[in-house]
Scaffold this motif. Structure first.
Motif, PDB file in Angstrom:
ATOM      1  N   PHE A 195      82.050  -2.024  28.089  1.00 59.43           N
ATOM      2  CA  PHE A 195      81.427  -2.130  26.767  1.00 59.43           C
ATOM      3  C   PHE A 195      82.273  -1.426  25.703  1.00 59.43           C
ATOM      4  N   LEU A 196      82.685  -0.194  25.985  1.00 60.04           N
ATOM      5  CA  LEU A 196      83.440   0.565  24.991  1.00 60.04           C
ATOM      6  C   LEU A 196      84.825  -0.039  24.745  1.00 60.04           C
ATOM      7  N   ALA A 197      85.466  -0.529  25.803  1.00 59.64           N
ATOM      8  CA  ALA A 197      86.762  -1.188  25.617  1.00 59.64           C
ATOM      9  C   ALA A 197      86.608  -2.409  24.721  1.00 59.64           C
ATOM     10  N   GLN A 198      85.568  -3.193  24.985  1.00 61.84           N
ATOM     11  CA  GLN A 198      85.332  -4.398  24.178  1.00 61.84           C
ATOM     12  C   GLN A 198      85.011  -4.041  22.728  1.00 61.84           C
ATOM     13  N   GLN A 199      84.174  -3.024  22.530  1.00 66.64           N
ATOM     14  CA  GLN A 199      83.777  -2.631  21.179  1.00 66.64           C
ATOM     15  C   GLN A 199      84.950  -2.054  20.384  1.00 66.64           C
ATOM     16  N   MET A 200      85.866  -1.355  21.073  1.00 68.91           N
ATOM     17  CA  MET A 200      87.037  -0.798  20.381  1.00 68.91           C
ATOM     18  C   MET A 200      88.159  -1.816  20.235  1.00 68.91           C
TER      19      MET A 200
ATOM     20  N   GLU B 244      92.257  -2.653  25.760  1.00 68.60           N
ATOM     21  CA  GLU B 244      92.230  -3.152  27.125  1.00 68.60           C
ATOM     22  C   GLU B 244      91.464  -2.222  28.058  1.00 68.60           C
ATOM     23  N   LEU B 245      90.672  -2.832  28.951  1.00 68.02           N
ATOM     24  CA  LEU B 245      90.053  -2.110  30.062  1.00 68.02           C
ATOM     25  C   LEU B 245      90.971  -2.282  31.259  1.00 68.02           C
ATOM     26  N   VAL B 246      91.430  -1.177  31.822  1.00 64.19           N
ATOM     27  CA  VAL B 246      92.393  -1.248  32.927  1.00 64.19           C
ATOM     28  C   VAL B 246      91.911  -0.419  34.102  1.00 64.19           C
ATOM     29  N   ASP B 247      92.412  -0.768  35.307  1.00 64.74           N
ATOM     30  CA  ASP B 247      92.241   0.122  36.447  1.00 64.74           C
ATOM     31  C   ASP B 247      93.624   0.618  36.856  1.00 64.74           C
TER      32      ASP B 247
ATOM     33  N   VAL C 179     104.175   3.981  36.052  1.00 66.46           N
ATOM     34  CA  VAL C 179     104.965   4.988  35.354  1.00 66.46           C
ATOM     35  C   VAL C 179     106.440   4.761  35.648  1.00 66.46           C
ATOM     36  N   ARG C 180     107.244   4.748  34.573  1.00 67.49           N
ATOM     37  CA  ARG C 180     108.685   4.646  34.708  1.00 67.49           C
ATOM     38  C   ARG C 180     109.332   5.599  33.715  1.00 67.49           C
ATOM     39  N   ASP C 181     110.252   6.426  34.200  1.00 70.16           N
ATOM     40  CA  ASP C 181     110.927   7.402  33.340  1.00 70.16           C
ATOM     41  C   ASP C 181     109.914   8.281  32.603  1.00 70.16           C
ATOM     42  N   GLU C 182     108.874   8.721  33.336  1.00 65.82           N
ATOM     43  CA  GLU C 182     107.817   9.593  32.793  1.00 65.82           C
ATOM     44  C   GLU C 182     107.129   8.980  31.574  1.00 65.82           C
ATOM     45  N   THR C 183     107.041   7.668  31.569  1.00 65.52           N
ATOM     46  CA  THR C 183     106.345   6.933  30.519  1.00 65.52           C
ATOM     47  C   THR C 183     105.391   5.955  31.183  1.00 65.52           C
ATOM     48  N   VAL C 184     104.192   5.793  30.616  1.00 65.38           N
ATOM     49  CA  VAL C 184     103.180   4.927  31.198  1.00 65.38           C
ATOM     50  C   VAL C 184     103.254   3.541  30.575  1.00 65.38           C
ATOM     51  N   PHE C 185     103.193   2.535  31.434  1.00 69.18           N
ATOM     52  CA  PHE C 185     103.212   1.150  30.977  1.00 69.18           C
ATOM     53  C   PHE C 185     102.030   0.392  31.569  1.00 69.18           C
ATOM     54  N   MET C 186     101.623  -0.646  30.831  1.00 69.13           N
ATOM     55  CA  MET C 186     100.572  -1.559  31.293  1.00 69.13           C
ATOM     56  C   MET C 186     101.219  -2.902  31.631  1.00 69.13           C
ATOM     57  N   ARG C 187     100.825  -3.457  32.757  1.00 69.71           N
ATOM     58  CA  ARG C 187     101.318  -4.777  33.135  1.00 69.71           C
ATOM     59  C   ARG C 187     100.603  -5.841  32.296  1.00 69.71           C
TER      60      ARG C 187
ATOM     61  N   VAL D 116     101.831   2.475  27.033  1.00 70.64           N
ATOM     62  CA  VAL D 116     100.493   3.004  26.766  1.00 70.64           C
ATOM     63  C   VAL D 116     100.643   4.430  26.247  1.00 70.64           C
ATOM     64  N   ASP D 117      99.974   4.729  25.139  1.00 70.85           N
ATOM     65  CA  ASP D 117     100.119   6.034  24.490  1.00 70.85           C
ATOM     66  C   ASP D 117      98.915   6.952  24.696  1.00 70.85           C
ATOM     67  N   VAL D 118      97.723   6.367  24.744  1.00 68.57           N
ATOM     68  CA  VAL D 118      96.496   7.158  24.901  1.00 68.57           C
ATOM     69  C   VAL D 118      95.621   6.487  25.955  1.00 68.57           C
ATOM     70  N   ILE D 119      95.165   7.260  26.912  1.00 74.21           N
ATOM     71  CA  ILE D 119      94.282   6.744  27.969  1.00 74.21           C
ATOM     72  C   ILE D 119      92.940   7.450  27.875  1.00 74.21           C
ATOM     73  N   TYR D 120      91.902   6.668  27.534  1.00 66.77           N
ATOM     74  CA  TYR D 120      90.537   7.198  27.616  1.00 66.77           C
ATOM     75  C   TYR D 120      90.112   6.987  29.066  1.00 66.77           C
ATOM     76  N   ARG D 121      90.217   8.048  29.836  1.00 62.85           N
ATOM     77  CA  ARG D 121      90.042   7.906  31.286  1.00 62.85           C
ATOM     78  C   ARG D 121      88.617   8.237  31.695  1.00 62.85           C
ATOM     79  N   ARG D 122      88.068   7.395  32.561  1.00 59.29           N
ATOM     80  CA  ARG D 122      86.739   7.626  33.101  1.00 59.29           C
ATOM     81  C   ARG D 122      86.827   7.870  34.611  1.00 59.29           C
ATOM     82  N   ILE D 123      87.948   8.455  35.014  1.00 62.69           N
ATOM     83  CA  ILE D 123      88.201   8.818  36.404  1.00 62.69           C
ATOM     84  C   ILE D 123      88.323  10.333  36.491  1.00 62.69           C
TER      85      ILE D 123
END
Length: 474
Positions: A237-242, A245-248, A254-262, A270-277
């Motif tokens: 819901f929050l991903a859709q409202q904002m 992307e909703l990701v798992d 991670v490559r070269d200490e940088t996070v990427f999304m497929r 990816v710069d900011v992760i609102y994590r629910r884990i």
């Protein structure tokens, strides 16, 4: 026990000023109309799929969280004081988190026992020395408030607990408001009710504000443990409202200490992760090696300052119940002010004198596990059986430092539709406080209601329901 404070009715039976217009409408509305509206709300929530996954004996089941159509109404002056107290409290909690992972001044000053922090399982040694943007650790906080009698003084609000890890429930706050506006537009025409529907915009702006310096258009994602999580509906819901992307964990690398999304267009940073884990499952290289939910190498990218995690790793130490009792001292230490909102009086069972008192009064008190949540792992003395009290006595004697105790507060009540008709039921309030360059929140929050007569446990996982929360603008 003294009669609980009723949100709608004064002790003499008169309607409180903030409820007068609503009470007049309710009295003039036919019971059949109300019943039809309640059925309509239930059907709509089923269609949308607003459910809560159950744990324990009912594991695997999904239930509709009961929604009550009688709102909880808060006058403007009352909300202003609450909002001021919430800002003060969350500001101090963020200062505390930065301090304990850096200079530990509050521990050196002896204002909080060092052993309670450094020896706590929620303290993350891996976070010591890690710099986070704007020195913000708890970007989203859900602070549980209750109104209860305070001795001979008028009923007042107390902070029951601070939820800083992955606070949930905001989707129900938003859907409750949407449902009430759909069912009762005439009520919103006759009341000046502060809006809440802009929360997703506030959240997205807040998350973008804590991206690493120099990133012009931060890419934000919501990281979920998956559809079997109890709060998965909220993640989606929050991903859709904002509009993000909703990701798992499998969607990120991670490559070269940088996070990427497929993506179908190739890797996207990816710069900011609102994590629910939870912390333990975020990165199998840094924490639990058996985690299938996280992203290998994520913590190394985080330590390198190439991605922001909201909330930060290690925030759990500040919402641990053993630390809760020290928040007023944090406010004095970091803000130089007296707390606006009071804690519930609390006994620390690791202290012999506190333990002696609590063991002698178990049947009168509430006992909680310091790491517990969701209403589990607790004893409500006045409603417990003799066997339950005896069981908790043994647990306290064996491991006293794992528990705290509090008086049994007579939480305020609000009229609620139940099987027998309209009856008072105990409630609490969870406002959501966002911290970034500024501290913001929408007026009100999620009101949870204990639907069982006499029950003080409002948690959805234990049969509680929810109400829309109206903050009046004048």
């Amino acid at each position: 026990m003294k009669t609980a404070y009723d949100e709608m009715y004064a002790a003499d039976g008169s309607v409180r000023e903030s409820y007068r217009s609503y009470a007049s409408w309710l009295q003039s509305t036919d019971d059949d109309v109300i019943a039809h509206k309640r059925e309509e709300a239930d059907m709509a929530f089923h269609r949308v799929g607003i459910t809560f996954a159950m744990y324990g004996e009912d594991a695997g089941q999904e239930r509709l969280i009961p929604f009550d159509i009688v709102p909880r109404i808060i006058p403007a002056h009352e909300w202003k004081r609450l909002a001021d107290g919430l800002r003060q409290r969350v500001k101090a909690l963020n200062a505390f988190l930065h301090d304990i992972y850096h200079d530990q001044e509050i521990l050196k000053a002896g204002r909080i026992p060092a052993r309670q922090v450094l020896g706590n399982s929620q303290f993350r040694q891996e976070m010591v020395g890690v710099t986070v943007p704007e020195q913000i650790y708890a970007h989203i906080a859900g602070v549980d408030l209750v109104r209860a009698d305070n001795g001979d003084k008028p009923a007042e609000y107390f902070v029951l607990e601070d939820n800083l890890r992955t606070p949930s429930g905001v989707s129900y706050m938003l859907e409750n408001r949407k449902m009430m506006m759909r069912l009762f537009p005439e009520l919103f025409a006759r009341h000046a009710i502060a809006p809440v529907e802009h929360y997703p915009d506030l959240l997205l702006n807040n998350l973008r504000s804590v991206a690493q310096v120099g990133i012009a258009n931060p890419n934000v994602v919501v990281l979920t443990p998956g559809q079997f999580n109890s709060a998965y509906f909220e993640h989606a819901f929050l991903a859709q409202q904002m509009g993000v992307e909703l990701v798992d964990g499998n969607d990120l690398f991670v490559r070269d200490e940088t996070v990427f999304m497929r993506t179908t267009q190739g890797p996207q940073r990816v710069d900011v992760i609102y994590r629910r884990i939870d912390d333990d499952f975020l990165d199998p290289r840094a924490f639990r090696k058996d985690s299938m939910l996280g992203v290998p190498g994520l913590f190394s990218a985080y330590r390198a300052g190439n991605v922001t995690l909201a909330n930060a790793v290690g925030t759990g130490i500040a919402d641990d119940k053993a630390i809760y009792m020290h928040v007023p001292e944090m406010i004095r230490f970091y803000c130089g002010e007296e707390p606006i909102l009071s804690n519930v009086p609390t006994w620390e069972l690791g202290k012999p004198e506190d333990r002696q008192y609590v063991l002698a009064h178990l049947a009168e008190l509430v006992v909680k596990e310091v790491h517990g949540s969701g209403g589990y792992g607790m004893l409500v003395g006045p409603t417990a059986t003799g066997d339950e009290v005896a069981f908790f006595r043994e647990k306290i004697v064996a491991e006293p430092e794992k528990y705290i105790a509090q008086p049994t507060l007579s939480l305020s009540t609000c009229p609620t539709y139940v099987e027998s008709g309209v009856a008072p039921r105990h409630i609490d309030l969870r406002p959501y406080v966002l911290s970034g360059k500024n501290i913001t929140m929408v007026p009100g929050g999620l009101t949870r209601v204990a639907l069982k007569e006499g029950s003080l446990v409002v948690n959805s996982s234990q049969g509680g329901g929810t109400k829309d929360t109206w903050v009046l603008e004048n």
